[in-house]
Write an enzyme that holds these catalytic residues in place. Structure first.
Site, mmCIF file in Angstrom:
data_model
loop_
_atom_site.group_PDB
_atom_site.id
_atom_site.type_symbol
_atom_site.label_atom_id
_atom_site.label_comp_id
_atom_site.label_asym_id
_atom_site.label_seq_id
_atom_site.Cartn_x
_atom_site.Cartn_y
_atom_site.Cartn_z
ATOM 1 N N ARG A 1 -71.643 -23.063 -19.164
ATOM 2 C CA ARG A 1 -73.065 -22.862 -19.477
ATOM 3 C C ARG A 1 -73.586 -21.535 -18.937
ATOM 4 N NH1 ARG A 1 -75.833 -28.001 -20.803
ATOM 5 N NH2 ARG A 1 -74.294 -28.842 -22.224
ATOM 6 N N ASP B 1 -72.590 -25.754 -29.624
ATOM 7 C CA ASP B 1 -72.659 -27.034 -28.918
ATOM 8 C C ASP B 1 -71.624 -27.985 -29.502
ATOM 9 O OD1 ASP B 1 -74.583 -28.417 -26.839
ATOM 10 O OD2 ASP B 1 -74.001 -29.926 -28.305
ATOM 11 N N TYR C 1 -71.589 -39.865 -28.241
ATOM 12 C CA TYR C 1 -72.915 -39.456 -28.730
ATOM 13 C C TYR C 1 -73.153 -39.954 -30.155
ATOM 14 C CZ TYR C 1 -73.316 -36.413 -24.657
ATOM 15 O OH TYR C 1 -73.409 -35.951 -23.376
HETATM 16 O O1 CP3 Z 1 -70.882 -23.130 -21.740
HETATM 17 C C1 CP3 Z 1 -71.549 -22.395 -22.515
HETATM 18 O O2 CP3 Z 1 -72.368 -21.552 -22.106
HETATM 19 C C2 CP3 Z 1 -71.263 -22.474 -24.012
HETATM 20 C C3 CP3 Z 1 -72.169 -23.238 -24.805
HETATM 21 C C4 CP3 Z 1 -72.191 -24.750 -24.614
HETATM 22 C C5 CP3 Z 1 -73.383 -25.499 -24.695
HETATM 23 N N1 CP3 Z 1 -73.065 -26.824 -24.650
HETATM 24 C C6 CP3 Z 1 -74.737 -24.943 -24.856
HETATM 25 C C7 CP3 Z 1 -75.904 -25.800 -24.544
HETATM 26 C C8 CP3 Z 1 -71.149 -25.645 -24.421
HETATM 27 C C9 CP3 Z 1 -69.669 -25.366 -24.189
HETATM 28 C C10 CP3 Z 1 -71.702 -26.953 -24.469
HETATM 29 C C11 CP3 Z 1 -70.893 -28.170 -24.367
HETATM 30 C C12 CP3 Z 1 -71.561 -29.480 -24.362
HETATM 31 N N2 CP3 Z 1 -72.665 -29.852 -25.054
HETATM 32 C C13 CP3 Z 1 -71.045 -30.604 -23.681
HETATM 33 C C14 CP3 Z 1 -69.766 -30.646 -22.894
HETATM 34 C C15 CP3 Z 1 -69.892 -30.017 -21.564
HETATM 35 C C16 CP3 Z 1 -70.758 -30.741 -20.596
HETATM 36 O O3 CP3 Z 1 -71.824 -30.188 -20.253
HETATM 37 O O4 CP3 Z 1 -70.385 -31.832 -20.145
HETATM 38 C C17 CP3 Z 1 -71.929 -31.677 -23.928
HETATM 39 C C18 CP3 Z 1 -71.795 -33.065 -23.388
HETATM 40 C C19 CP3 Z 1 -72.939 -31.183 -24.807
HETATM 41 C C20 CP3 Z 1 -74.056 -31.961 -25.414
HETATM 42 C C21 CP3 Z 1 -75.367 -31.454 -24.974
HETATM 43 N N3 CP3 Z 1 -75.889 -30.226 -25.331
HETATM 44 C C22 CP3 Z 1 -76.304 -32.104 -24.155
HETATM 45 C C23 CP3 Z 1 -76.115 -33.470 -23.538
HETATM 46 C C24 CP3 Z 1 -77.388 -31.238 -24.020
HETATM 47 C C25 CP3 Z 1 -78.705 -31.542 -23.349
HETATM 48 C C26 CP3 Z 1 -78.609 -31.423 -21.873
HETATM 49 C C27 CP3 Z 1 -79.151 -30.101 -21.424
HETATM 50 O O5 CP3 Z 1 -78.471 -29.418 -20.641
HETATM 51 O O6 CP3 Z 1 -80.271 -29.778 -21.852
HETATM 52 C C28 CP3 Z 1 -77.091 -30.047 -24.719
HETATM 53 C C29 CP3 Z 1 -77.959 -28.853 -24.830
HETATM 54 C C30 CP3 Z 1 -77.342 -27.510 -24.535
HETATM 55 N N4 CP3 Z 1 -76.102 -27.104 -24.938
HETATM 56 C C31 CP3 Z 1 -77.976 -26.443 -23.852
HETATM 57 C C32 CP3 Z 1 -77.081 -25.365 -23.854
HETATM 58 C C33 CP3 Z 1 -77.305 -23.974 -23.302
HETATM 59 C C34 CP3 Z 1 -79.389 -26.462 -23.319
HETATM 60 C C35 CP3 Z 1 -80.286 -26.403 -24.505
HETATM 61 C C36 CP3 Z 1 -81.492 -25.542 -24.369
HETATM 62 O O7 CP3 Z 1 -81.431 -24.287 -24.341
HETATM 63 O O8 CP3 Z 1 -82.570 -26.162 -24.372
#
Ligand code: CP3
Length: 348
Positions: free
Chosen positions: A26, A76, A153
């Site tokens: 992230r 994502d 999910y």
């Molecule tokens: O790592 C990186 O920077 C690359 C991009 C990336 C994102 N999500 C961007 C993101 C990657 C590799 C992911 C993987 C991801 N997404 C996982 C597996 C890794 C982990 O964290 O366990 C999972 C389970 C998801 C599903 C997901 N996406 C959730 C549950 C959420 C909401 C939780 C949160 O942090 O808000 C997201 C949103 C998300 N994916 C954000 C980002 C930068 C935040 C969204 C925003 O900008 O509002």
């Protein structure tokens, strides 16, 4: 084949480097003011994921600011279910929402795997932009969710603390559960293959909820799909290294690389680096595993813990990373402190 020169690729090829290369899960995210500004420009999170220019821009931001050794594609894991026909939206401050899968009829609403490219083509374009624009020493990592994690999910329609709905479907309607797993496994092979064709140099498979699979279920739904995805990709792209992240697998980390063919296993915070050196790094490269909470709290503990991990894993191939994604409340200065602690020699 000639030996790789980028540090991440050297570590993934099994080389023990004097200083481990670094990137951060992230790393493009809400803790960075420049990310928040580009995200506002895009409108919302999904629009950012599908806007290739802006997604490439946020991927590059942490590279410019910190000079990480790898960039991870901004996208994502939940874009794949959307490309298969699931509804997907994000509720601000809460997380993802999807249509649910409870019955055979719900499963049958999903589209064929070949159809994913239509929705996902902007992601491949992001990869193409990045492979042109990244500094030549920076490795580009593509990724997908592991079938089990994505299925949790898709079945529940949201994140769940214990993945209860997915476990219930596995128990009560194994035919539908297995059909979902199979569709996701085959779609993931196509999705990662297309990212590689577009220029991804490494791919990572995120199994964030692997820890809730126990015993035979861990074998069947974490090890087996990873092995199938990795062997299909290796058959076509033998030179592309693959990182697996079976988060919270505990003893399941032991032998995971051997069982699946992964080149590197990413470590979460439930294991110590010393334990991993003994039980996991014996099979090859490991990645990890500073607790992301240090990016919030900083101070001497951050430096001390960073050095401890580097030291514990210095006897084999290692890529420095966090044990999970950095959180929005992290202080960007603490990221620089971590990088300095990894790269600077320990004072005498
Ligand atoms: O790592 C990186 O920077 C690359 C991009 C990336 C994102 N999500 C961007 C993101 C990657 C590799 C992911 C993987 C991801 N997404 C996982 C597996 C890794 C982990 O964290 O366990 C999972 C389970 C998801 C599903 C997901 N996406 C959730 C549950 C959420 C909401 C939780 C949160 O942090 O808000 C997201 C949103 C998300 N994916 C954000 C980002 C930068 C935040 C969204 C925003 O900008 O509002």
């Amino acid at each position: 084949m000639s030996k790789p020169s980028k540090t991440i690729l050297r570590a993934l090829a099994g080389e023990t480097l004097p200083t481990p290369p670094i990137w951060m899960m992230r790393q493009a995210g809400r803790y960075l003011p420049e990310y928040r500004s580009t995200r506002a420009q895009a409108g919302d999170f999904l629009s950012l994921c599908y806007n290739s220019d802006l997604a490439a821009e946020v991927t590059l931001q942490p590279i410019r600011r910190y000079g990480f050794d790898a960039a991870i594609l901004f996208a994502d894991i939940l874009l794949l279910p959307q490309a298969l026909g699931a509804d997907l939206w994000f509720v601000t401050g809460e997380g993802p929402r999807l249509s649910t899968i409870e019955t055979q009829a719900d499963f049958e609403k999903l589209g064929p795997i070949e159809a994913i490219h239509e929705t996902l083509s902007p992601v491949y374009e992001t990869v193409r932009i990045l492979s042109r624009e990244l500094p030549k020493e920076t490795t580009l990592i593509g990724f997908a969710g592991a079938p089990w994690t994505v299925a949790t999910y898709m079945i529940a329609g949201r994140g769940t603390p214990d993945q209860g709905p997915a476990h219930a479907l596995m128990r009560e309607n194994p035919k539908v559960f297995d059909a979902v797993m199979h569709r996701l496994t085959e779609a993931t092979i196509l999705y990662l293959g297309a990212q590689i064709e577009a220029g991804a140099e490494v791919v990572k498979i995120f199994d964030s909820w692997a820890g809730s699979l126990k015993g035979a279920a861990f074998e069947r739904y974490a090890v087996h799909p990873a092995k199938r995805i990795i062997s299909a990709l290796k058959a076509k792209y033998p030179h592309i290294p693959i990182i697996a992240f079976p988060r919270e697998a505990g003893d399941g980390y032991i032998g995971f690389a051997r069982a699946t063919g992964a080149d590197c296993v990413a470590l979460d915070n439930s294991v110590t680096a010393a334990w991993a050196a003994q039980h996991v790094q014996v099979d090859g490269c490991v990645q990890g595993n500073l607790a992301s909470s240090h990016m919030v709290t900083g101070g001497d503990a951050l430096v001390h813990k960073t050095r401890e991990i580097v030291q514990a894993l210095s006897g084999g191939p290692h890529i420095f990373n966090l044990g999970h994604g950095i959180t929005p409340d992290a202080d960007p200065d603490n990221v620089q402190r971590m990088i300095d602690a990894v790269r600077e020699p320990v004072p005498a």
